[in-house]
Design a protein around this motif. Structure first.
Motif, short mmCIF file in Angstrom:
data_model
loop_
_atom_site.label_atom_id
_atom_site.label_comp_id
_atom_site.label_asym_id
_atom_site.label_seq_id
_atom_site.Cartn_x
_atom_site.Cartn_y
_atom_site.Cartn_z
N MET A 157 14.80 19.75 -1.93
CA MET A 157 14.59 20.80 -2.92
C MET A 157 14.20 20.12 -4.24
SD MET A 157 15.37 24.22 -3.40
CE MET A 157 16.08 25.26 -4.63
N PRO A 158 13.16 20.63 -4.88
CA PRO A 158 12.78 20.06 -6.18
C PRO A 158 13.89 20.25 -7.21
CG PRO A 158 11.03 21.43 -5.28
CD PRO A 158 12.24 21.63 -4.42
N SER A 159 13.91 19.40 -8.21
CA SER A 159 14.91 19.49 -9.26
C SER A 159 14.73 20.77 -10.06
CB SER A 159 14.80 18.28 -10.20
OG SER A 159 13.61 18.37 -10.96
N SER A 160 15.78 21.16 -10.76
CA SER A 160 15.69 22.37 -11.60
C SER A 160 14.67 22.16 -12.71
CB SER A 160 17.05 22.76 -12.16
OG SER A 160 17.58 21.73 -12.95
N GLU A 161 14.53 20.93 -13.21
CA GLU A 161 13.53 20.65 -14.24
C GLU A 161 12.12 20.85 -13.69
OE1 GLU A 161 16.02 18.48 -13.45
OE2 GLU A 161 17.29 18.70 -15.23
N ALA A 162 11.87 20.36 -12.47
CA ALA A 162 10.56 20.53 -11.85
C ALA A 162 10.28 22.01 -11.59
CB ALA A 162 10.48 19.73 -10.55
N PHE A 163 11.30 22.74 -11.14
CA PHE A 163 11.18 24.17 -10.89
C PHE A 163 10.78 24.91 -12.16
CE2 PHE A 163 12.94 28.46 -10.55
CZ PHE A 163 12.56 28.85 -9.27
N GLU A 164 11.49 24.62 -13.25
CA GLU A 164 11.21 25.29 -14.53
C GLU A 164 9.83 24.92 -15.07
OE1 GLU A 164 12.97 27.74 -15.77
OE2 GLU A 164 14.46 27.51 -14.19
N LEU A 165 9.44 23.66 -14.92
CA LEU A 165 8.12 23.24 -15.37
C LEU A 165 7.04 23.96 -14.57
CD1 LEU A 165 6.18 21.54 -17.06
CD2 LEU A 165 6.56 19.64 -15.43
N ALA A 166 7.21 24.03 -13.26
CA ALA A 166 6.23 24.72 -12.42
C ALA A 166 6.14 26.20 -12.80
CB ALA A 166 6.60 24.57 -10.95
N LEU A 167 7.29 26.84 -13.06
CA LEU A 167 7.29 28.24 -13.49
C LEU A 167 6.50 28.40 -14.78
CD1 LEU A 167 10.89 29.66 -13.00
CD2 LEU A 167 8.81 30.34 -11.82
N SER A 168 6.74 27.52 -15.72
CA SER A 168 6.05 27.66 -17.01
C SER A 168 4.55 27.42 -16.86
CB SER A 168 6.68 26.74 -18.05
OG SER A 168 5.98 25.56 -18.22
N LEU A 169 4.15 26.50 -16.01
CA LEU A 169 2.73 26.22 -15.80
C LEU A 169 2.05 27.36 -15.05
CD1 LEU A 169 3.12 22.48 -14.81
CD2 LEU A 169 1.98 23.32 -16.89
N LEU A 170 2.65 27.77 -13.94
CA LEU A 170 2.05 28.82 -13.12
C LEU A 170 2.07 30.18 -13.81
CD1 LEU A 170 3.52 27.86 -9.62
CD2 LEU A 170 1.19 27.45 -10.48
N GLY A 171 2.96 30.34 -14.76
CA GLY A 171 3.07 31.59 -15.48
C GLY A 171 2.05 31.75 -16.60
N ARG A 172 1.20 30.76 -16.75
CA ARG A 172 0.15 30.82 -17.78
C ARG A 172 -1.20 30.91 -17.08
NH1 ARG A 172 1.66 25.48 -20.43
NH2 ARG A 172 -0.52 25.57 -21.10
#
Length: 156
Positions: free
Chosen positions: A1-16
Motif C-alpha cells: 500500500m502506498p504511503s499516506s503522503e503518496a496518497f495525498e500527493l496523488a489526490l492533490s495532483l489528480l484533483g487538478r
C-alpha cells in the motif's frame, strides 16, 4: 500500500484538471514514490472515485470485480477487496462527496475508464437506468499483483 503522503500527493495532483497523467507520474516519481505504488495510485484513485460518484446514480448497478491479465496474457477476475487501496480511496471519495471540494472529486473521477465508458454511453444516447457496469480492466498492473501464492485469485 502506498504511503499516506503518496496518497495525498496523488489526490492533490489528480484533483487538478490542468495536471495530466504524465505530470502526475513525474511529480510522484520526484517525490520518491516507487513505480508500482505510483501506478496503483494513478489507476485506482480515479476508478474508486468514479464508482463512488456513480453509486449515487439511481438504477445503475455497479461492478463488484475488476480484471487483469497475467504474464501469459490470461485474464483473471478479482473482487475489489483484493486491492487494498480501493476501499481507502472509496472512503475518501465519499468524504469529499459529502464535505467537498466537489471539483476535486469530479476531476479525479473523470480520469477513470469507468466514467469514460459511462460518459460515452450517455453521449451516444444510451439509457443507463437498469444498466449494469463492468469492472475496469487493468492494462498496466499485472494479475500476479492480486493472485495468491498458488496462482489463484484469493477471496476479496
Amino acid at each position: 500500500m502506498p504511503s499516506s503522503e503518496a496518497f495525498e500527493l496523488a489526490l492533490s495532483l489528480l484533483g487538478r484538471e490542468e495536471v495530466d497523467e504524465d505530470q502526475a507520474e513525474q511529480a510522484l516519481a520526484d517525490a520518491g514514490v516507487e513505480y508500482w505504488q505510483m501506478r496503483r495510485l494513478l489507476v485506482w484513485l480515479p476508478e474508486a472515485f468514479a464508482l463512488a460518484v456513480l453509486g449515487h446514480s439511481e438504477g445503475l448497478t455497479l461492478p463488484r470485480t475488476f480484471t487483469a491479465r497475467d504474464e501469459h496474457d490470461s485474464e483473471h477476475s478479482f473482487a475489489f477487496g483484493r486491492e487494498p487501496l480501493f476501499a481507502v480511496a472509496v472512503r475518501r471519495a465519499l468524504q469529499i462527496h459529502h464535505q467537498g471540494p466537489r471539483a476535486q472529486l469530479k476531476a479525479i473521477a473523470q480520469r477513470s475508464s469507468t466514467m469514460d465508458a459511462v460518459n460515452s454511453a450517455l453521449h451516444a444516447g444510451v439509457e443507463l437506468n437498469g444498466a449494469t457496469l463492468s469492472g475496469p480492466q487493468l492494462l498496466d498492473i499485472k494479475a500476479e499483483t492480486y493472485l495468491g501464492q498458488d496462482g489463484t485469485a484469493e477471496a476479496g
